[in-house]
Design a protein around this motif. Structure first.
Motif: not given
Length: 251
Positions: A130-133, A181-182, A193-196, A215-217
């Protein structure tokens, strides 16, 4: 009042370096006479202090800052920020903390087109894909990450793109640290698609957090990703204890 605030902002930006009356007047675009009157009123209120070299911020700012910090609610401000962010207001935005090798979700802004596949408040997801992880893991050293992620159970294969090994995870974390950012590129759900970004703790002793969006990839173009990351970083500035920011700047 506007010029008084401008004087305080000038002195804050001076980072402790005294400013003379002429410098302040020039900085706020006012005559020295009216600037002198403003400075006198601010000095009487202990908002600024006069030294032999010029004016600096006064001790009353510390008292007001302490009162602000005492009443600040980070989660409430998170929702307020998400509601007004030009892009993130339309997206799913979450805050999570790290527990062991999992990301635990503490807050969620739904956006205007909610994604049912993404984590809800109280959910636990593996931190590795995961991006937040990953954003949370950037706050740990590599040795700590290696120690925590011993065993295949920490690398569930949620999609064919999910990270599978400790070396691959360390490479992802290194890249996240370097770019600031991850990313989760279809690792948790296909097409997502994750960003964190990391969110520093509010008070000493609190756990670090991370703020991210899904987000939608298909929408994750380079320009859109850059704009989303810029808003996430703006959110971090809004949600970070100003005393913590000051300590980072001085360090």
């Amino acid at each position: 009042m506007t010029r008084s605030l401008a004087i305080l902002t000038l002195l804050a930006d001076a980072a402790g370096e005294p400013l003379g009356l002429a410098d302040i007047a020039r900085g706020i675009g006012a005559a020295k006479s009216s600037t002198s009157n403003l400075c006198q009123a601010l000095e009487e209120g202990e908002m600024i202090s006069r030294t032999p070299r010029g004016y600096v911020l006064g001790r009353r700012n510390v008292e007001l800052g302490g009162a602000y910090i005492a009443q600040f609610n980070q989660m409430r401000e998170f929702y307020a920020f998400c509601e007004t962010a030009p892009l993130l207001s339309h997206e799913v935005v979450q805050i999570a903390m790290l527990q062991g090798t999992d990301a635990v979700y503490l807050a969620r802004h739904e956006g205007r087109a909610p994604m049912r596949l993404t984590a809800s408040i109280g959910s636990r997801y593996p931190a590795a894909p995961t991006a937040v992880g990953n954003a949370l893991l950037t706050t740990l050293g590599d040795a700590e990450i290696i120690d925590r992620f011993r065993g295949a159970q920490h690398f569930p294969q949620l999609t064919e793109r999910s990270v599978r090994t400790v070396p691959a995870l360390l490479a992802k974390i290194k890249a996240a640290r370097e770019r600031g950012y991850a990313i989760d590129d279809n690792e948790v759900h296909p097409g997502i698609y994750g960003l964190a970004v990391p969110l520093p703790p509010w008070m000493s002793g609190d756990q670090p957090l991370a703020m991210g969006t899904s987000l939608m990839a298909s929408a994750a173009t380079p320009d859109f990703v850059a704009a989303i990351v810029a808003e996430l970083r703006d959110g971090v500035r809004r949600l970070t204890n100003p005393l913590y920011r000051a300590a980072l700047a001085s360090g």
